[in-house]
Scaffold this motif. Structure first.
Motif, mmCIF file in Angstrom:
data_model
loop_
_atom_site.group_PDB
_atom_site.id
_atom_site.type_symbol
_atom_site.label_atom_id
_atom_site.label_comp_id
_atom_site.label_asym_id
_atom_site.label_seq_id
_atom_site.Cartn_x
_atom_site.Cartn_y
_atom_site.Cartn_z
ATOM 1 N N ILE A 114 -5.636 -4.808 -16.801
ATOM 2 C CA ILE A 114 -6.065 -6.163 -17.138
ATOM 3 C C ILE A 114 -4.875 -7.113 -17.224
ATOM 4 C CG2 ILE A 114 -7.229 -7.579 -18.865
ATOM 5 C CD1 ILE A 114 -9.033 -5.733 -17.195
ATOM 6 N N GLU A 115 -3.771 -6.644 -17.759
ATOM 7 C CA GLU A 115 -2.583 -7.494 -17.871
ATOM 8 C C GLU A 115 -1.997 -7.836 -16.504
ATOM 9 O OE1 GLU A 115 -0.090 -5.289 -20.511
ATOM 10 O OE2 GLU A 115 -1.024 -6.134 -22.321
ATOM 11 N N ALA A 116 -2.305 -7.029 -15.491
ATOM 12 C CA ALA A 116 -1.788 -7.279 -14.142
ATOM 13 C C ALA A 116 -2.701 -8.182 -13.324
ATOM 14 C CB ALA A 116 -1.597 -5.946 -13.412
ATOM 15 N N ASP A 131 -14.502 -23.917 -27.214
ATOM 16 C CA ASP A 131 -13.690 -22.708 -27.169
ATOM 17 C C ASP A 131 -13.114 -22.520 -25.771
ATOM 18 O OD1 ASP A 131 -14.351 -20.628 -29.749
ATOM 19 O OD2 ASP A 131 -15.671 -22.352 -29.449
ATOM 20 N N ASN A 132 -11.837 -22.192 -25.717
ATOM 21 C CA ASN A 132 -11.158 -21.950 -24.440
ATOM 22 C C ASN A 132 -11.280 -20.472 -24.097
ATOM 23 O OD1 ASN A 132 -9.516 -21.930 -22.177
ATOM 24 N ND2 ASN A 132 -7.611 -22.031 -23.354
ATOM 25 N N ILE A 133 -12.362 -20.141 -23.406
ATOM 26 C CA ILE A 133 -12.656 -18.747 -23.095
ATOM 27 C C ILE A 133 -12.846 -18.576 -21.592
ATOM 28 C CG2 ILE A 133 -14.355 -16.888 -23.351
ATOM 29 C CD1 ILE A 133 -14.939 -17.908 -26.146
ATOM 30 N N LYS A 134 -12.249 -17.516 -21.069
ATOM 31 C CA LYS A 134 -12.476 -17.110 -19.688
ATOM 32 C C LYS A 134 -12.922 -15.649 -19.698
ATOM 33 C CE LYS A 134 -9.476 -20.317 -17.169
ATOM 34 N NZ LYS A 134 -9.302 -21.249 -18.298
ATOM 35 N N VAL A 135 -13.778 -15.314 -18.743
ATOM 36 C CA VAL A 135 -14.361 -13.971 -18.666
ATOM 37 C C VAL A 135 -13.883 -13.285 -17.397
ATOM 38 C CG1 VAL A 135 -16.514 -12.659 -18.603
ATOM 39 C CG2 VAL A 135 -16.419 -14.817 -19.884
ATOM 40 N N LEU A 136 -13.526 -12.012 -17.502
ATOM 41 C CA LEU A 136 -13.136 -11.260 -16.308
ATOM 42 C C LEU A 136 -14.321 -11.201 -15.345
ATOM 43 C CD1 LEU A 136 -10.849 -9.481 -15.033
ATOM 44 C CD2 LEU A 136 -12.101 -7.513 -15.947
ATOM 45 N N LYS A 137 -14.083 -11.476 -14.093
ATOM 46 C CA LYS A 137 -15.153 -11.428 -13.102
ATOM 47 C C LYS A 137 -15.576 -9.978 -12.888
ATOM 48 C CE LYS A 137 -13.492 -15.533 -10.609
ATOM 49 N NZ LYS A 137 -12.914 -16.047 -9.332
ATOM 50 N N THR A 138 -16.813 -9.672 -13.247
ATOM 51 C CA THR A 138 -17.274 -8.289 -13.131
ATOM 52 C C THR A 138 -17.609 -7.898 -11.696
ATOM 53 O OG1 THR A 138 -19.479 -9.082 -13.782
ATOM 54 C CG2 THR A 138 -18.109 -8.125 -15.500
ATOM 55 N N GLY A 139 -17.613 -8.860 -10.782
ATOM 56 C CA GLY A 139 -17.812 -8.538 -9.382
ATOM 57 C C GLY A 139 -16.513 -8.286 -8.652
ATOM 58 N N ASN A 140 -15.394 -8.372 -9.366
ATOM 59 C CA ASN A 140 -14.071 -8.186 -8.786
ATOM 60 C C ASN A 140 -13.702 -6.698 -8.798
ATOM 61 O OD1 ASN A 140 -11.107 -8.081 -8.587
ATOM 62 N ND2 ASN A 140 -11.224 -10.302 -8.782
ATOM 63 N N PRO A 141 -13.029 -6.180 -7.757
ATOM 64 C CA PRO A 141 -12.624 -4.767 -7.732
ATOM 65 C C PRO A 141 -11.837 -4.332 -8.959
ATOM 66 C CG PRO A 141 -12.284 -5.744 -5.575
ATOM 67 C CD PRO A 141 -12.676 -6.869 -6.488
ATOM 68 N N ILE A 166 -19.350 -0.470 -23.215
ATOM 69 C CA ILE A 166 -18.420 -1.283 -22.421
ATOM 70 C C ILE A 166 -18.366 -2.708 -22.964
ATOM 71 C CG2 ILE A 166 -17.986 -2.283 -20.144
ATOM 72 C CD1 ILE A 166 -19.306 0.226 -18.950
ATOM 73 N N ARG A 167 -17.171 -3.249 -23.080
ATOM 74 C CA ARG A 167 -16.977 -4.640 -23.441
ATOM 75 C C ARG A 167 -16.262 -5.334 -22.279
ATOM 76 N NH1 ARG A 167 -20.231 -3.471 -26.287
ATOM 77 N NH2 ARG A 167 -20.357 -3.426 -28.566
ATOM 78 N N VAL A 168 -16.862 -6.381 -21.780
ATOM 79 C CA VAL A 168 -16.237 -7.130 -20.685
ATOM 80 C C VAL A 168 -15.040 -7.889 -21.241
ATOM 81 C CG1 VAL A 168 -16.567 -8.939 -18.967
ATOM 82 C CG2 VAL A 168 -18.443 -7.344 -19.477
ATOM 83 N N PRO A 169 -13.845 -7.702 -20.663
ATOM 84 C CA PRO A 169 -12.661 -8.396 -21.179
ATOM 85 C C PRO A 169 -12.786 -9.911 -21.074
ATOM 86 C CG PRO A 169 -12.030 -6.557 -19.769
ATOM 87 C CD PRO A 169 -13.510 -6.753 -19.586
ATOM 88 N N ILE A 170 -12.227 -10.605 -22.066
ATOM 89 C CA ILE A 170 -12.167 -12.059 -22.041
ATOM 90 C C ILE A 170 -10.750 -12.505 -22.348
ATOM 91 C CG2 ILE A 170 -14.566 -12.231 -22.812
ATOM 92 C CD1 ILE A 170 -13.448 -13.219 -25.551
ATOM 93 N N LYS A 171 -10.471 -13.756 -22.041
ATOM 94 C CA LYS A 171 -9.238 -14.415 -22.465
ATOM 95 C C LYS A 171 -9.621 -15.568 -23.381
ATOM 96 C CE LYS A 171 -5.893 -13.626 -18.725
ATOM 97 N NZ LYS A 171 -5.088 -14.297 -17.656
ATOM 98 N N ASP A 175 -7.995 -18.575 -25.511
ATOM 99 C CA ASP A 175 -6.735 -19.319 -25.659
ATOM 100 C C ASP A 175 -5.598 -18.591 -24.950
ATOM 101 O OD1 ASP A 175 -7.948 -21.328 -27.219
ATOM 102 O OD2 ASP A 175 -7.728 -20.136 -29.033
ATOM 103 N N GLY A 176 -5.926 -17.989 -23.810
ATOM 104 C CA GLY A 176 -4.921 -17.317 -22.988
ATOM 105 C C GLY A 176 -4.610 -15.898 -23.420
ATOM 106 N N LYS A 177 -5.165 -15.439 -24.532
ATOM 107 C CA LYS A 177 -4.883 -14.087 -25.038
ATOM 108 C C LYS A 177 -5.994 -13.135 -24.623
ATOM 109 C CE LYS A 177 -3.980 -11.484 -29.286
ATOM 110 N NZ LYS A 177 -3.868 -11.557 -30.771
ATOM 111 N N ILE A 178 -5.622 -12.000 -24.052
ATOM 112 C CA ILE A 178 -6.588 -11.012 -23.593
ATOM 113 C C ILE A 178 -7.222 -10.292 -24.772
ATOM 114 C CG2 ILE A 178 -6.869 -8.832 -22.346
ATOM 115 C CD1 ILE A 178 -4.683 -9.759 -20.435
ATOM 116 N N GLU A 179 -8.559 -10.178 -24.733
ATOM 117 C CA GLU A 179 -9.290 -9.418 -25.740
ATOM 118 C C GLU A 179 -10.168 -8.402 -25.025
ATOM 119 O OE1 GLU A 179 -11.433 -11.935 -28.412
ATOM 120 O OE2 GLU A 179 -9.667 -13.107 -28.985
ATOM 121 N N LEU A 180 -9.963 -7.127 -25.363
ATOM 122 C CA LEU A 180 -10.724 -6.033 -24.729
ATOM 123 C C LEU A 180 -11.797 -5.509 -25.683
ATOM 124 C CD1 LEU A 180 -7.802 -4.044 -23.079
ATOM 125 C CD2 LEU A 180 -9.200 -5.852 -22.100
#
Length: 313
Positions: A50-52, A267-277, A301-306, A308-313
């Motif tokens: 996720i960090e990469a 809230d400044n939230i972004k969600v990992l695209k679950t359709g991405n490899p 399973i928890r979908v990762p989010i960001k 405020d720019g910080k990753i939350e798993l």
């Protein structure tokens, strides 16, 4: 779009290119120490994967389809899913904008199951003055865009996600054998999924809803309308007072649609695209999906989010 998305060779190459720094460092250490053979180089962890990721691997929430529930323990951020339940989402948005839910309590809360609210009387028998809604339990899988099948499990032949929403579906191969050529897809009632309460009549949903705090797929799937999922703030839902009814019911302090909130206060939230490899690689590294496509437990399973720019798993 028919069927589920699969990871192609091009997507895998792109993903591994982003992980080259990890492999390079590990390979260099192995060569210098002579301790590891080429096939023993340590694989990246789920967090390292996720960090990469790149900025393009993440998506923002649509303010018009984001619901804020302010509870005493904190805010719950919910992504509304009109692609699954357009009529129910419309109702939730209408009632929210009318401030119908402000001050209403969770009148029935069962540990390991769900928390139910949305009744202005607090008794479980009330509703809004609006007409009841027709059921939206399932969709045709062929009409749902963004379906990413990650595998199968003990309950469903196809398990996956649609932009963060956990779903299950019948096999696509059934389409040619079914009279109406419909292959069902439905949200799975895992912790964090939002669903609509109803009476015995399947078409009796009105204003009452419930949020899942446990796994109840076998009891609720395809029988209740799922209309969203908790993106952030699940811990606040864990602190809703239990009871049937609770001695001191937890109130919804206020409910808001993010589009109605000043942009600076959203809230400044972004969600990992679950359709991405990268999402499937993350799940495999976390031990949630094996090489045969067997999903260990989609409800864990928890979908990762960001945030405020910080990753939350």
């Amino acid at each position: 779009m028919k069927g589920g998305c699969r990871i192609g060779a091009k997507g895998q190459r792109s993903f591994y290119m982003r992980l080259r720094p990890y492999f390079g460092i590990l390979a260099a250490l192995a060569m210098s120490s002579g301790a590891l053979a080429d096939d023993e180089v340590k694989q990246p962890t789920s967090r390292e994967i996720i960090e990469a990721t790149s900025p393009n691997d993440w998506r923002p929430l649509d303010p018009e389809n984001t619901l804020y529930l302010d509870l005493p323990a904190g805010k719950i951020v919910i992504e509304l899913r009109p692609d699954f339940a357009p009529k129910h989402v419309q109702r939730i948005k209408e009632l929210t904008r009318e401030k119908f839910y402000d001050g209403i309590v969770f009148h029935r809360v069962i540990e390991g199951f769900m928390a139910q609210g949305g009744d202005p009387t607090g008794t479980g028998t009330g509703s809004s003055e609006k007409p009841n809604l027709e059921a939206e339990f399932t969709r045709d899988a062929g009409e749902v865009e963004g379906l990413n099948v990650i595998g199968r499990d003990r309950i469903a032949p196809r398990i996956g996600y649609v932009d963060g929403m956990p779903v299950a579906a019948q096999p696509e191969a059934l389409r040619t054998f079914i009279k109406d050529s419909r292959v069902d897809l439905w949200p799975v009632h895992c912790p964090g999924v939002m669903s609509m309460a109803r009476a015995t009549d399947p078409n009796s949903a009105n204003s009452q809803f419930f949020l899942m705090i446990g796994d109840s797929r076998l009891n609720l799937d395809k029988r209740y309308t799922g209309w969203g999922w908790i993106v952030d703030g699940f811990e606040a839902s864990r602190r809703i007072v239990r009871g049937e009814p609770p001695v001191r019911p937890t109130p919804i302090i206020r409910a808001r649609i993010a589009a109605d909130v000043p942009e600076s206060e959203r809230d400044n939230i972004k969600v990992l695209k679950t359709g991405n490899p990268v999402f499937l690689q993350y799940l495999k590294a976390a031990g949630q999906v094996n090489d045969t496509g067997l999903v260990k437990d989609i409800c864990e399973i928890r979908v990762p989010i960001k945030k405020d720019g910080k990753i939350e798993l």
